[in-house]
Design an enzyme around this catalytic site. Sequence first.
Site, PDB file in Angstrom:
ATOM      1  N   PHE A  91       0.830  -1.202   0.000  1.00  0.00           N
ATOM      2  CA  PHE A  91       0.000   0.000   0.000  1.00  0.00           C
ATOM      3  C   PHE A  91       0.874   1.266   0.000  1.00  0.00           C
ATOM      4  O   PHE A  91       1.852   1.358   0.747  1.00  0.00           O
ATOM      5  CB  PHE A  91      -0.878  -0.025   1.259  1.00  0.00           C
ATOM      6  CG  PHE A  91      -1.923   1.052   1.325  1.00  0.00           C
ATOM      7  CD1 PHE A  91      -3.110   0.938   0.615  1.00  0.00           C
ATOM      8  CD2 PHE A  91      -1.727   2.166   2.116  1.00  0.00           C
ATOM      9  CE1 PHE A  91      -4.085   1.933   0.699  1.00  0.00           C
ATOM     10  CE2 PHE A  91      -2.699   3.165   2.202  1.00  0.00           C
ATOM     11  CZ  PHE A  91      -3.875   3.038   1.484  1.00  0.00           C
ATOM     12  N   ASN A 191      -4.019   2.010  10.588  1.00  0.00           N
ATOM     13  CA  ASN A 191      -4.754   2.457   9.405  1.00  0.00           C
ATOM     14  C   ASN A 191      -5.200   1.182   8.715  1.00  0.00           C
ATOM     15  O   ASN A 191      -4.516   0.679   7.837  1.00  0.00           O
ATOM     16  CB  ASN A 191      -3.850   3.303   8.496  1.00  0.00           C
ATOM     17  CG  ASN A 191      -4.537   3.634   7.169  1.00  0.00           C
ATOM     18  OD1 ASN A 191      -5.761   3.502   7.042  1.00  0.00           O
ATOM     19  ND2 ASN A 191      -3.759   4.032   6.176  1.00  0.00           N
ATOM     20  N   PRO A 192      -6.329   0.622   9.155  1.00  0.00           N
ATOM     21  CA  PRO A 192      -6.727  -0.683   8.621  1.00  0.00           C
ATOM     22  C   PRO A 192      -7.399  -0.535   7.260  1.00  0.00           C
ATOM     23  O   PRO A 192      -7.761   0.579   6.875  1.00  0.00           O
ATOM     24  CB  PRO A 192      -7.744  -1.153   9.662  1.00  0.00           C
ATOM     25  CG  PRO A 192      -8.397   0.101  10.117  1.00  0.00           C
ATOM     26  CD  PRO A 192      -7.332   1.175  10.076  1.00  0.00           C
TER      27      PRO A 192
HETATM   28  N1  SAM Z   1      -0.069   1.520   7.729  1.00  0.00           N
HETATM   29  C1  SAM Z   1       0.172   1.674   6.309  1.00  0.00           C
HETATM   30  C2  SAM Z   1      -0.177   3.076   5.878  1.00  0.00           C
HETATM   31  O1  SAM Z   1      -0.868   3.770   6.640  1.00  0.00           O
HETATM   32  O2  SAM Z   1       0.210   3.492   4.770  1.00  0.00           O
HETATM   33  C3  SAM Z   1      -0.635   0.650   5.501  1.00  0.00           C
HETATM   34  C4  SAM Z   1      -2.109   0.811   5.639  1.00  0.00           C
HETATM   35  S1  SAM Z   1      -3.066  -0.197   4.524  1.00  0.00           S
HETATM   36  C5  SAM Z   1      -4.534   0.752   4.405  1.00  0.00           C
HETATM   37  C6  SAM Z   1      -3.597  -1.561   5.513  1.00  0.00           C
HETATM   38  C7  SAM Z   1      -2.529  -2.608   5.796  1.00  0.00           C
HETATM   39  O3  SAM Z   1      -3.072  -3.590   6.689  1.00  0.00           O
HETATM   40  C8  SAM Z   1      -2.026  -3.379   4.590  1.00  0.00           C
HETATM   41  O4  SAM Z   1      -0.627  -3.414   4.593  1.00  0.00           O
HETATM   42  C9  SAM Z   1      -2.626  -4.803   4.762  1.00  0.00           C
HETATM   43  O5  SAM Z   1      -1.785  -5.820   4.269  1.00  0.00           O
HETATM   44  C10 SAM Z   1      -2.775  -4.893   6.255  1.00  0.00           C
HETATM   45  N2  SAM Z   1      -3.862  -5.754   6.743  1.00  0.00           N
HETATM   46  C11 SAM Z   1      -5.057  -6.021   6.170  1.00  0.00           C
HETATM   47  N3  SAM Z   1      -5.800  -6.805   6.975  1.00  0.00           N
HETATM   48  C12 SAM Z   1      -5.055  -7.023   8.087  1.00  0.00           C
HETATM   49  C13 SAM Z   1      -5.252  -7.756   9.289  1.00  0.00           C
HETATM   50  N4  SAM Z   1      -6.387  -8.435   9.522  1.00  0.00           N
HETATM   51  N5  SAM Z   1      -4.266  -7.787  10.205  1.00  0.00           N
HETATM   52  C14 SAM Z   1      -3.097  -7.105   9.996  1.00  0.00           C
HETATM   53  N6  SAM Z   1      -2.854  -6.393   8.886  1.00  0.00           N
HETATM   54  C15 SAM Z   1      -3.819  -6.353   7.943  1.00  0.00           C
HETATM   55  N1  GLN Z   2      -8.171   5.929   1.765  1.00  0.00           N
HETATM   56  C1  GLN Z   2      -7.659   4.762   1.061  1.00  0.00           C
HETATM   57  C2  GLN Z   2      -7.758   4.890  -0.412  1.00  0.00           C
HETATM   58  O1  GLN Z   2      -7.358   5.913  -0.906  1.00  0.00           O
HETATM   59  C3  GLN Z   2      -8.180   3.494   1.655  1.00  0.00           C
HETATM   60  C4  GLN Z   2      -7.308   3.249   2.817  1.00  0.00           C
HETATM   61  C5  GLN Z   2      -7.808   2.299   3.791  1.00  0.00           C
HETATM   62  O2  GLN Z   2      -8.711   1.496   3.579  1.00  0.00           O
HETATM   63  N2  GLN Z   2      -7.212   2.393   4.924  1.00  0.00           N
HETATM   64  O3  GLN Z   2      -8.148   4.009  -1.139  1.00  0.00           O
END
Ligand code: SAM
Ligand code: GLN
Length: 285
Positions: A91, A191-192
């Site tokens: 991401f 940030n899920p």
């Molecule tokens: N923290 C980073 C940022 O803010 O740029 C990445 C945020 S991204 C929206 C969500 C991240 O959570 C991804 O890397 C994904 O692989 C991970 N993820 C998704 N489901 C998850 C879960 N159940 N447990 C841990 N990580 C998870």
């Molecule tokens: N805001 C994100 C996007 O641009 C989605 C990120 C998230 O689910 N944490 O798609």
Amino acid sequence: MTVKEAIQSAAQYLGERNLRAPRQDAELLVASILEQDRTFLYTYPERRLSPSQKQLFHQWLAKRGEHYPLQYLRGRQEFYGRQFWVRPGVFIPRPETELVLETALALLRESRSKQLFAADIGTGSGCIAITLAREEPRVLVTATDISGDALQVAHRNAELHRCLDRIEFRAGPTLEPLKGRHSYYHLIVSNPPYVSHLEKKSVDISVNRYEPSEAVFAGKSGQEVYRRLFCEAKSVLRPQGKLVVELGCDGKESVSRLARKNGWVLNDSKKDLAGRDRCAIFHQG
Ligand code: SAM
Ligand code: GLN
């Protein structure tokens, strides 16, 4: 081809392919190829691209025309003043997440403890975990993710930013990698993924096509990962500990409701530059 000509032709090409901000994209693309910032483009509009720069320009322009993220072409994205390495499968850090980082950082700074423990759940490129470690010298961070690709990239970024000694990486879903750490953390930040599968069509093409779907989408409700966070985070947080999460559009009410059902109290929320509730802080009820 001059800088000015490259920008003009790129902007037109990208506009025809329905990119949202073709002029801005064109400038970033040309600036990246020249390894300069955007002000350079205005200072030297007549500068000529070398043959290899021209070749790269055409390659990147064609990819960008397919909505491929420029960050994957460049291999990096800035977050809170630092460059983070990114690649497909991981991401791309968003500017609005800086608010989540700042909120978490402010909470840690309030504490008088000599040593602080924080966890970043779903660390992706590691942008939150690494920035916390760099900005607050007292903190030790646990960074987790379900994606091995993300953990690899985050590890490399921690190395680049010289804080490997203060971050531990763990693989697994939500709080599972922290099992057994009772009342351990001062802060949990996440940030899920929070977009519902039903909203897939309204998500930007470049996100849908090229970013990992498990980073963006979380079940039918978009709340699957929040739900797990609220259920599992209590046991590992200290009694006064805080849980900080990023919110999606209109997420404040529904996420707070879910939190309340699981015994959490909304402490505060923060709005992003667009005036949307973007970050929520919870404590245990
Ligand atoms: N923290 C980073 C940022 O803010 O740029 C990445 C945020 S991204 C929206 C969500 C991240 O959570 C991804 O890397 C994904 O692989 C991970 N993820 C998704 N489901 C998850 C879960 N159940 N447990 C841990 N990580 C998870
Ligand atoms: N805001 C994100 C996007 O641009 C989605 C990120 C998230 O689910 N944490 O798609």
